[in-house]
Write a protein that holds these residues in place. Structure first.
Motif, mmCIF file in Angstrom:
data_model
loop_
_atom_site.group_PDB
_atom_site.id
_atom_site.type_symbol
_atom_site.label_atom_id
_atom_site.label_comp_id
_atom_site.label_asym_id
_atom_site.label_seq_id
_atom_site.Cartn_x
_atom_site.Cartn_y
_atom_site.Cartn_z
ATOM 1 N N ARG A 1 0.849 -1.197 0.000
ATOM 2 C CA ARG A 1 0.000 0.000 0.000
ATOM 3 C C ARG A 1 0.878 1.237 0.000
ATOM 4 O O ARG A 1 1.772 1.392 0.843
ATOM 5 C CB ARG A 1 -0.912 -0.004 1.223
ATOM 6 N N VAL A 2 0.632 2.112 -0.969
ATOM 7 C CA VAL A 2 1.432 3.324 -1.107
ATOM 8 C C VAL A 2 0.518 4.539 -1.094
ATOM 9 O O VAL A 2 -0.624 4.479 -1.574
ATOM 10 C CB VAL A 2 2.287 3.309 -2.396
ATOM 11 N N VAL A 3 1.026 5.634 -0.566
ATOM 12 C CA VAL A 3 0.266 6.875 -0.474
ATOM 13 C C VAL A 3 1.085 7.993 -1.107
ATOM 14 O O VAL A 3 2.236 8.236 -0.708
ATOM 15 C CB VAL A 3 -0.071 7.207 0.991
ATOM 16 N N GLY A 4 0.500 8.679 -2.082
ATOM 17 C CA GLY A 4 1.195 9.713 -2.832
ATOM 18 C C GLY A 4 1.145 9.402 -4.315
ATOM 19 O O GLY A 4 0.607 8.360 -4.733
ATOM 20 N N THR A 5 1.699 10.277 -5.133
ATOM 21 C CA THR A 5 1.681 10.063 -6.583
ATOM 22 C C THR A 5 3.027 10.409 -7.211
ATOM 23 O O THR A 5 3.806 11.197 -6.664
ATOM 24 C CB THR A 5 0.592 10.909 -7.273
ATOM 25 N N LEU A 6 3.251 9.806 -8.363
ATOM 26 C CA LEU A 6 4.423 10.077 -9.199
ATOM 27 C C LEU A 6 4.006 9.995 -10.663
ATOM 28 O O LEU A 6 2.958 9.413 -10.986
ATOM 29 C CB LEU A 6 5.520 9.035 -8.946
ATOM 30 N N ASP A 7 4.830 10.527 -11.529
ATOM 31 C CA ASP A 7 4.612 10.356 -12.969
ATOM 32 C C ASP A 7 5.473 9.195 -13.451
ATOM 33 O O ASP A 7 6.678 9.175 -13.225
ATOM 34 C CB ASP A 7 4.981 11.626 -13.730
ATOM 35 N N ALA A 8 4.838 8.221 -14.086
ATOM 36 C CA ALA A 8 5.573 7.088 -14.639
ATOM 37 C C ALA A 8 4.957 6.716 -15.978
ATOM 38 O O ALA A 8 4.570 5.575 -16.219
ATOM 39 C CB ALA A 8 5.552 5.902 -13.685
ATOM 40 N N SER A 9 4.846 7.704 -16.868
ATOM 41 C CA SER A 9 4.186 7.469 -18.147
ATOM 42 C C SER A 9 5.098 6.690 -19.084
ATOM 43 O O SER A 9 6.322 6.667 -18.938
ATOM 44 C CB SER A 9 3.789 8.796 -18.796
ATOM 45 N N TRP A 10 4.492 6.022 -20.050
ATOM 46 C CA TRP A 10 5.259 5.258 -21.036
ATOM 47 C C TRP A 10 4.839 5.631 -22.458
ATOM 48 O O TRP A 10 4.927 4.829 -23.385
ATOM 49 C CB TRP A 10 5.082 3.757 -20.810
#
Length: 320
Positions: free
Chosen positions: A285-294
């Motif tokens: 379980r993770v809380v927060g966001t990141l950009d990991a687009s492909w």
């Protein structure tokens, strides 16, 4: 110890094939929920894809390559049956010779296991990368679904995404998906109801073992429908994120792709659920966001081209 994801990167091959091309070739397409999938080129494998995803994650990190303490590599399709593939990835990336490495294979749940290992490396940031390109027999549903791609996370003490907790669940369901020693193609007993029950039981078991029910889940996706069936077994409602519909079954990288898709949709509280047939699952379980687009320019291929790229058809020369 690390308890955050500082940066992320993802990579997919540029080739794509859609369901209609399979249906035209075989008269049917047996991958529910998959409309299109990624196809590795003849010069691409789990290592080359892992390196590309890892480079993006490293470029987004405040840590340099020499400062990494660990590297975890996860795949069901390493290019060799025996050999330290993690060391190969570390060498290509130019990591320090003192970096601790670990390879997780033999299970589509390997990506979750790699993340758990990465959080326990004591001396600094750790790079975790899952890369896969499953393969089945040409007329089998497993091959119809099989896609390709890689996702990498840079784990550190601090970062925009907190790793809040992990949980596991194990219950034996033999024969749901396996690959015999020396074989290239994945196999199964082809008992659909049994496979659905195994997947749903174990995925729900891992999620329910978390201290808090997450509002969204990103599970391993053997096709584009099974994750949604599993979600019905959970306590409470959870949004489901998977990329099998567009990339196909990306094996050990699948739940990491699902997490990236959840982030892209604005979700900031997600349980990544890495399921391995057999069966066990790791929920993170993770809380927060990141950009990991492909996002990248893609090229559609015919089924004949797909068969050649995947090795189903081998071109041989003849006498003039």
């Amino acid at each position: 110890m690390t308890d955050a994801i500082e940066s992320a990167g993802a990579y997919t091959p540029r080739y794509r094939i859609d369901a209609d091309a399979f249906a035209e070739a075989w008269g049917t397409f047996d991958a529910p929920g998959v409309q299109r999938k990624a196809v590795p080129g003849a010069d691409e494998d789990a290592v080359t894809m892992a390196v590309e995803a890892a480079k993006t994650a490293l470029d987004g990190s405040a840590h340099d390559r020499e400062g990494l303490a660990g590297l975890a590599f996860a795949s069901t399709t390493p290019p060799v049956d025996e050999g330290d593939v993690a060391a190969t990835v570390a060498e290509i990336l130019g990591l320090d010779n003192t970096v601790e490495t670990a390879a997780f294979t033999q299970s589509t749940g390997a990506g979750g296991s790699a993340i758990r290992w990465g959080t326990e490396v004591p001396d600094g940031p750790t790079l975790v990368v899952a890369a896969d390109a499953p393969l089945g027999d040409p007329d089998d549903a497993l091959d119809h679904a099989a896609g390709a791609g890689a996702v990498a996370f840079l784990l550190a003490e601090d970062g925009p995404v907190e790793i809040r907790e992990t949980a596991t669940y194990t219950e034996e369901f033999p024969g749901t998906r396996f690959r015999e020693r020396g074989a290239d193609a994945v196999d199964s007993y082809d008992a659909t109801a049994y496979e659905r029950d195994a997947y749903g039981t174990v995925v729900a078991g891992a999620v329910d073992a978390l201290d808090e029910a997450p509002p969204a889940i990103a599970p391993t996706a053997p096709n584009g429908k099974r994750p949604y069936r599993a979600a019905r077994r959970l306590d409470g409602d959870a949004d489901v994120y998977e990329t099998a519909g567009d990339l196909g079954d990306t094996g050990a990288a699948g739940p990491l792709f699902g997490l990236a898709a959840a982030w892209a949709d604005g979700e900031d509280d997600v349980a990544l659920v890495a399921f391995g047939d057999g069966a066990s699952a790791v929920a993170v379980r993770v809380v927060g966001t990141l950009d990991a687009s492909w996002d990248r320019e893609t090229v559609d291929v015919s089924y004949a081209e797909y068969a050649r790229k995947r090795g189903h058809v081998v071109e041989t020369g003849g006498d003039d």
